[in-house]
Design a protein around this motif. Structure first.
Motif, mmCIF file in Angstrom:
data_model
loop_
_atom_site.group_PDB
_atom_site.id
_atom_site.type_symbol
_atom_site.label_atom_id
_atom_site.label_comp_id
_atom_site.label_asym_id
_atom_site.label_seq_id
_atom_site.Cartn_x
_atom_site.Cartn_y
_atom_site.Cartn_z
ATOM 1 N N TYR A 89 34.889 105.157 -19.381
ATOM 2 C CA TYR A 89 34.732 105.849 -20.664
ATOM 3 C C TYR A 89 33.544 106.810 -20.580
ATOM 4 C CZ TYR A 89 38.137 102.751 -22.831
ATOM 5 O OH TYR A 89 39.300 102.095 -23.153
ATOM 6 N N ILE A 96 35.046 95.860 -21.920
ATOM 7 C CA ILE A 96 36.135 96.792 -22.217
ATOM 8 C C ILE A 96 36.875 97.106 -20.914
ATOM 9 C CG2 ILE A 96 34.743 98.888 -21.935
ATOM 10 C CD1 ILE A 96 36.190 99.945 -24.447
ATOM 11 N N SER A 97 38.173 96.969 -20.958
ATOM 12 C CA SER A 97 38.964 97.188 -19.751
ATOM 13 C C SER A 97 39.859 98.407 -19.969
ATOM 14 C CB SER A 97 39.800 95.944 -19.458
ATOM 15 O OG SER A 97 40.522 96.143 -18.275
ATOM 16 N N PRO A 98 39.508 99.536 -19.362
ATOM 17 C CA PRO A 98 40.299 100.743 -19.627
ATOM 18 C C PRO A 98 41.688 100.644 -19.019
ATOM 19 C CG PRO A 98 38.603 101.184 -17.990
ATOM 20 C CD PRO A 98 38.402 99.780 -18.438
ATOM 21 N N PRO A 99 42.651 101.357 -19.598
ATOM 22 C CA PRO A 99 44.042 101.237 -19.150
ATOM 23 C C PRO A 99 44.216 101.678 -17.705
ATOM 24 C CG PRO A 99 43.766 103.110 -20.638
ATOM 25 C CD PRO A 99 42.496 102.328 -20.682
ATOM 26 N N GLY A 100 44.951 100.873 -16.948
ATOM 27 C CA GLY A 100 45.273 101.243 -15.581
ATOM 28 C C GLY A 100 44.185 100.934 -14.571
ATOM 29 N N ILE A 105 48.443 95.010 -12.926
ATOM 30 C CA ILE A 105 48.906 93.982 -13.865
ATOM 31 C C ILE A 105 48.713 92.580 -13.270
ATOM 32 C CG2 ILE A 105 50.934 93.098 -15.096
ATOM 33 C CD1 ILE A 105 49.855 95.688 -16.311
ATOM 34 N N GLU A 121 46.199 89.701 -14.917
ATOM 35 C CA GLU A 121 46.634 88.354 -15.302
ATOM 36 C C GLU A 121 45.646 87.319 -14.759
ATOM 37 O OE1 GLU A 121 50.662 87.591 -14.217
ATOM 38 O OE2 GLU A 121 50.787 85.804 -15.479
ATOM 39 N N LEU A 153 42.298 87.560 -16.559
ATOM 40 C CA LEU A 153 42.443 87.026 -17.910
ATOM 41 C C LEU A 153 42.264 85.510 -17.946
ATOM 42 C CD1 LEU A 153 43.007 88.945 -20.233
ATOM 43 C CD2 LEU A 153 45.364 88.157 -20.248
ATOM 44 N N LYS A 188 38.347 83.932 -21.124
ATOM 45 C CA LYS A 188 37.871 83.119 -22.252
ATOM 46 C C LYS A 188 36.535 82.457 -21.936
ATOM 47 C CE LYS A 188 41.528 83.454 -25.075
ATOM 48 N NZ LYS A 188 41.485 84.140 -26.362
ATOM 49 N N PHE A 223 42.387 104.817 -26.679
ATOM 50 C CA PHE A 223 42.141 103.780 -25.662
ATOM 51 C C PHE A 223 40.962 102.881 -26.047
ATOM 52 C CE2 PHE A 223 43.813 107.460 -23.174
ATOM 53 C CZ PHE A 223 45.034 106.896 -22.844
ATOM 54 N N GLY A 224 41.129 101.596 -25.758
ATOM 55 C CA GLY A 224 40.006 100.665 -25.859
ATOM 56 C C GLY A 224 39.590 100.293 -27.268
ATOM 57 N N MET A 241 44.082 86.772 -32.548
ATOM 58 C CA MET A 241 44.293 85.784 -31.482
ATOM 59 C C MET A 241 43.339 86.023 -30.310
ATOM 60 S SD MET A 241 48.429 85.574 -31.451
ATOM 61 C CE MET A 241 48.640 84.551 -29.989
ATOM 62 N N ALA A 242 43.171 87.306 -29.951
ATOM 63 C CA ALA A 242 42.322 87.624 -28.798
ATOM 64 C C ALA A 242 40.886 87.180 -29.043
ATOM 65 C CB ALA A 242 42.370 89.124 -28.516
ATOM 66 N N SER A 291 40.023 84.641 -30.784
ATOM 67 C CA SER A 291 39.960 83.191 -31.002
ATOM 68 C C SER A 291 40.169 82.446 -29.696
ATOM 69 C CB SER A 291 41.025 82.785 -32.015
ATOM 70 O OG SER A 291 42.288 82.817 -31.387
ATOM 71 N N GLU A 292 40.327 81.170 -29.802
ATOM 72 C CA GLU A 292 40.548 80.336 -28.619
ATOM 73 C C GLU A 292 42.000 80.387 -28.156
ATOM 74 O OE1 GLU A 292 38.040 78.528 -26.947
ATOM 75 O OE2 GLU A 292 36.852 79.825 -28.244
ATOM 76 N N VAL A 293 42.852 80.970 -29.005
ATOM 77 C CA VAL A 293 44.286 80.963 -28.702
ATOM 78 C C VAL A 293 44.565 81.795 -27.457
ATOM 79 C CG1 VAL A 293 46.583 81.468 -29.630
ATOM 80 C CG2 VAL A 293 44.714 80.860 -31.190
ATOM 81 N N GLU A 294 45.352 81.239 -26.565
ATOM 82 C CA GLU A 294 45.777 81.983 -25.383
ATOM 83 C C GLU A 294 46.976 82.849 -25.759
ATOM 84 O OE1 GLU A 294 44.690 82.142 -22.226
ATOM 85 O OE2 GLU A 294 43.072 80.668 -22.387
ATOM 86 N N PHE A 309 50.837 85.960 -21.490
ATOM 87 C CA PHE A 309 50.674 87.217 -20.765
ATOM 88 C C PHE A 309 51.892 88.121 -20.944
ATOM 89 C CE2 PHE A 309 50.391 89.985 -17.031
ATOM 90 C CZ PHE A 309 49.141 90.514 -17.294
ATOM 91 N N LEU A 355 51.327 90.519 -23.630
ATOM 92 C CA LEU A 355 50.375 91.591 -23.345
ATOM 93 C C LEU A 355 50.901 92.589 -22.324
ATOM 94 C CD1 LEU A 355 47.035 89.599 -23.084
ATOM 95 C CD2 LEU A 355 47.839 90.978 -25.001
ATOM 96 N N ARG A 356 51.731 92.104 -21.405
ATOM 97 C CA ARG A 356 52.151 92.936 -20.280
ATOM 98 C C ARG A 356 52.692 94.314 -20.698
ATOM 99 N NH1 ARG A 356 53.899 91.706 -15.013
ATOM 100 N NH2 ARG A 356 53.977 89.497 -15.475
ATOM 101 N N LEU A 381 49.872 96.551 -21.865
ATOM 102 C CA LEU A 381 49.000 96.982 -20.759
ATOM 103 C C LEU A 381 49.679 98.057 -19.922
ATOM 104 C CD1 LEU A 381 47.766 93.450 -19.635
ATOM 105 C CD2 LEU A 381 46.362 95.231 -20.695
ATOM 106 N N MET A 434 49.865 101.437 -21.830
ATOM 107 C CA MET A 434 48.569 102.118 -21.909
ATOM 108 C C MET A 434 48.143 102.663 -20.545
ATOM 109 S SD MET A 434 47.306 102.610 -24.804
ATOM 110 C CE MET A 434 48.275 102.406 -26.265
#
Lengths: 396, 269
Positions: free
Chosen positions: A141, A288-292, A296, A300, A303, A307, B137-138, B166-167, B169-172, B175, B178-179, B182, B185
């Motif tokens: 960014y 912040i994770s910019p697109p691309g 993928i 995963e 990710l 948490k 973006f972002g 959800m993001a 919180s603790e909730v997963e 994927f 989200l795929r 992602l 974008m």
């Protein structure tokens, strides 16, 4: 003790954070954090103080010092770590100087990195560790470099730099992102064929595979639960095995905040508020994770650890349970580091001794206690790194 | 009511792409936005009752391959030409939303005779000092939903807000949820990160567009300022600007009936 396994190395890492964000500012510390909040007077004071803290590490017997690159943020005030490294090259005489690293995709032409690193290596008499990094999400960014090109640019820039150090120039490099008709780096590095190369990462599979393939060293970036490091290092071990060799402990580095005081209670009393300034004021925006930016499949994987990122920490108990920071008396710190080093198996311990608003006197005292009371014990416990079997990799 | 669209594959120079097709009649090509909308889009199904709707999914979106071969708008235009040729589309009507509107304009300035009637809905593609397109973006999804929908009770706006909650919180979040986001974008970034959602050369080429053109703007679109619709309308000689009230950036999702009405009139005129 298997032949060729080397001693554990201790590094003092500095982020050079901005300690003076006002209480009423609750926005991110990255990208859009208004630079009107930066006081140049504070800058003068802290840059010099932080350099003193790195120089102190040499006096205390550390093996090396680390600086790194970030842009347009309050978290780490080193848009050019090479400036800091060049000062350290003059002001120290023994320690390795690890620049962890230069964000290669941001340099155009990247021959600049080959040149500056070679300068530092010459000035320091061959003490540079050349870190190369894709760069954090926020840098894309801050620079407007397309994050979708991050990996390709990193790979091309790396190839240019390594060839600039190892092949006679001039030569031509025509890639997809960089088209250089004359690559002919003056100066060349003292260390031959080239300085040791480190790559920091947060668990991206592409990065780990790149490091394993090239037999470089992988530095696990902190602020995650210890389980995340364990998984990253396991990935690195497996990636090396796929390349047909066993990882050398010196190919692994664990970066962790460390604070030592006379007693456990005193350590927490002195440290905790500064740790929370770091987590709650300086980390927001770093994630912040910019697109691309990441494939993928890597996303995963990253990710899975997301948490547990320190930004989500709420209580000191969580900090302790997840080993986000090693804080306590010399005995406690020694014990906890021993336990975690055994678990992770790295040959490089990168301690982050100053963090957030931690003041100069507390930082100095902590470094001294670590240098005199913790490091000698750890050196005795890990006389030759981790007992990893098999032929050690040639850490280039 | 509407004709449902069939999910097809088309082999192109750069890989197999997904295409939603349905209906018969004069062809209308729909170029989607950065959201990758396609199947289950009501207004396309309604349009397919009287037209042959062809909605190619751009490389990198959905199941379409070939994003590795796309670097910029130039590549996007050549890919579209390839798709048109393979489907035997000589000069179909072209409708594009946002990113897709920009793509349609880039195609029309280069190959005006390959575009029949043109409809640009909240198109990106221009840079207007003082009226910049907001960051896409972002940003937190619930914030983005404010720019995308005039009515925050729209199911997609609700979903965007929920994902955000959800993001945090603790909730997963699974994927698989989200795929697609992602991927969309990432593909958009390849075309639109730098320069940000525009082509500096597009404005001075707009005079090349020869198609009768309808610019549709959602009156509550806060992502792309009104000045962009006006600049397209004044740069293209046979253009007309229509504003739809109670609609924001994702106008086709929010006001499908109104859009179909406008298209019907414009394509028949």
């Amino acid at each position: 003790m298997s032949e060729g396994v080397r001693e554990m190395r201790f590094f003092s890492f500095h982020l050079m954070p901005y300690p003076g964000l006002p209480d009423d500012y609750d926005g991110p510390a990255w990208v859009t954090c208004p630079n009107s909040l930066f006081d140049p007077g504070v800058g003068t004071q802290i840059y010099n103080r932080y350099l003193d803290e790195l120089i102190l590490a040499e006096e205390l017997g550390f093996d090396g010092v680390c600086v790194n690159e970030h842009h347009q943020n309050a978290y780490g005030l080193m848009p050019s770590p090479n400036l800091m490294a060049s000062i350290l090259a003059r002001q120290t005489s023994r320690v390795r100087i690890a620049v962890v690293g230069n964000a290669l995709p941001l340099y155009d032409p990247p021959t600049r990195v080959a040149e500056e690193f070679a300068m530092i290596d010459c000035i320091s008499g061959g003490r540079l560790i050349a870190g190369m990094v894709v760069g954090g999400g926020p840098e894309y960014y801050s620079s407007s470099i397309n994050p979708a090109h991050a990996r390709e640019r990193f790979q091309e820039a790396h190839d240019i730099i390594k060839r600039a150090w190892t092949e006679p120039g001039p030569f031509e490099f025509i890639g997809k992102h960089y088209k250089l008709r004359y690559v002919n780096s003056w100066p060349r590095p003292v260390q031959q064929p080239h300085p040791e190369i480190w790559v920091p990462g947060v668990g991206s599979l592409e990065t780990i595979e790149f490091v394993a393939r090239n037999r470089y060293a992988y530095m696990g970036i902190p602020y995650f639960h210890i389980d995340v490091f364990e998984r990253m290092f396991k990935m690195m071990r497996e990636a090396c095995q796929r390349e047909g060799y066993e990882v050398d402990p010196l190919q692994l580095g664990w970066l962790v905040p460390i604070f030592v005081a006379e007693t456990d209670a005193e350590a927490r009393r002195q440290y905790e508020e500064h740790f929370w300034y770091f987590v709650r004021r300086l980390l927001p925006g770093i994630n912040i994770s910019p697109p691309g930016y990441t494939s993928i499949r890597s996303y995963e994987n990253i990710l899975k650890g997301a948490k547990t990122f320190a930004l989500n920490l709420k209580t000191w108990d969580e900090v302790q349970a997840g080993q986000y920071a090693i804080v306590g008396s010399p005995d406690t710190v020694t014990e906890r580091l021993t336990e975690n080093l055994r678990r992770l198996g790295p040959g490089n311990l990168l301690g982050l001794f100053q963090l957030g608003t931690l003041p100069a006197d507390a930082t100095r005292r902590s470094l001294e206690l670590f240098g005199t009371e913790v490091m000698p014990k750890l050196r005795a416990t890990f006389p030759a790194g981790q007992p990893v079997l098999g032929a050690p990799a040639a850490v280039a | 009511m509407g004709a449902s669209l069939v999910d097809e594959r088309l082999v192109t120079e750069i890989g197999a792409v997904q295409i939603f097709r349905g209906g018969t009649g004069d062809p209308v090509v729909y170029l989607h936005s950065a959201m990758g909308e396609g199947a289950g889009t009501l207004f396309l199904e309604d349009l397919a009752e009287e037209r042959a709707v062809v909605a190619p999914v751009f490389p990198g979106f959905g199941a379409s391959e070939g994003i590795e071969s796309i670097e910029d708008m130039e590549d996007a235009v050549f890919h579209l030409l390839d798709v048109f040729d393979r489907l035997g589309l000589s000069s179909p009507a072209v409708v594009g939303l946002s990113l897709g509107g920009w793509m349609a304009a880039e195609l029309a300035v280069r190959y005006p005779d390959r575009v029949g009637r043109l409809v640009l809905v909240n198109p990106a593609g221009l840079y207007l000092p003082g009226a910049e397109i907001k960051e896409l973006f972002g940003r937190p999804l619930r914030e983005l939903a404010q720019d995308m929908f005039a009515d925050q009770s729209h199911p997609m706006a609700q979903m965007m807000s929920q994902l955000d909650i959800m993001a945090a919180s603790e909730v997963e979040i699974p994927f698989e949820v989200l795929r697609p986001l992602l991927q969309s974008m990432a593909a958009t970034a390849k075309l639109a990160w730098d320069p940000y959602l525009h082509d500096p050369k597009l404005a001075r080429r707009l005079h090349r567009v020869s198609s009768p053109t309808l610019i549709v703007r959602g009156a509550q679109d806060t992502l792309v300022p009104r000045a962009h619709a006006e600049a397209y309308a004044s740069g293209i000689s046979r253009a007309r600007l229509v504003e739809v009230d109670d609609a924001a950036h994702l106008l086709p999702l929010e006001k499908p009936d109104e859009l179909v009405g406008l298209l019907r009139a414009h394509l028949a005129a």
